[in-house]
Design a protein around this motif. Sequence first.
Motif, mmCIF file in Angstrom:
data_model
loop_
_atom_site.group_PDB
_atom_site.id
_atom_site.type_symbol
_atom_site.label_atom_id
_atom_site.label_comp_id
_atom_site.label_asym_id
_atom_site.label_seq_id
_atom_site.Cartn_x
_atom_site.Cartn_y
_atom_site.Cartn_z
ATOM 1 N N GLY A 28 0.780 -1.227 0.000
ATOM 2 C CA GLY A 28 0.000 0.000 0.000
ATOM 3 C C GLY A 28 0.807 1.270 0.000
ATOM 4 O O GLY A 28 0.249 2.361 0.151
ATOM 5 N N ARG B 120 -6.196 4.030 -3.938
ATOM 6 C CA ARG B 120 -6.533 2.800 -3.247
ATOM 7 C C ARG B 120 -7.820 2.209 -3.815
ATOM 8 O O ARG B 120 -8.632 2.895 -4.421
ATOM 9 N N SER B 121 -8.026 0.950 -3.548
ATOM 10 C CA SER B 121 -9.157 0.244 -4.154
ATOM 11 C C SER B 121 -10.508 0.783 -3.693
ATOM 12 O O SER B 121 -11.516 0.603 -4.384
ATOM 13 N N ASN C 260 -5.052 -4.084 -4.178
ATOM 14 C CA ASN C 260 -5.071 -3.196 -3.015
ATOM 15 C C ASN C 260 -5.070 -1.738 -3.469
ATOM 16 O O ASN C 260 -5.763 -0.904 -2.907
ATOM 17 N N ASN C 261 -4.224 -1.461 -4.468
ATOM 18 C CA ASN C 261 -4.145 -0.103 -4.973
ATOM 19 C C ASN C 261 -3.591 -0.128 -6.387
ATOM 20 O O ASN C 261 -3.104 -1.166 -6.862
#
Lengths: 114, 111
Positions: free
Chosen positions: A100, B50-51, B30-31
Amino acid sequence: SAVISQKPSRDICQRGTSLTIQCQVDSQVTMMFWYRQQPGQSLTLIATANQGSEATYESGFVIDKFPISRPNLTFSTLTVSNMSPEDSSIYLCSVSDGPGTEAFFGQGTRLTVV
Amino acid sequence: SQQGEEDPQALSIQEGENATMNCSYKTSINNLQWYRQNSGRGLVHLILIRSNEREKHSGRLRVTLDTSKKSSSLLITASRAADTASYFCATDARRGNKLVFGAGTILRVKS
């Protein structure tokens, strides 16, 4: 953001020889990766460099051809072994702090095998 | 193997015009991130979405994400000659932190 120093920036090598590329980061990072970018192509992940243990290789890449070391959290090397003209590519080191998060890239090593 | 497809493969526009690049991917993420590469050099991170986000802005950049269609777009407004570069999308698949890159779009902005 991390600052990455990658050496050498370019090299011309004879077939059958090996070249070691160094990646130095100015701060400790969780993840380090090595990518290959063949001429006119996108980036393909070679492996994840793991600190103190063997790297995790992607399908199609093997340790004998691309041995990788990562002795600490700021440094890694990639060796391209027994080179052939097909290994002519840009090799890029990348780092991130984990899932992330954005990745940072070195300037790349442009390798030409003759 | 590459996760995504990008279109167009190449785009040539006049300075001041807008440039739109599209990216499609195959698996849950996730992204999604966009990067720029100048003349075969290192990649520069542009933006991460981001998702659970649908749109994100950064300066002249606007990124959208449609997870139902597994696609994203990058819009560069009021383009400049300095925007000439290759642009790549990359997905951070849920199976790990590895980035998988799309094929890229070569953008040329003519002054």
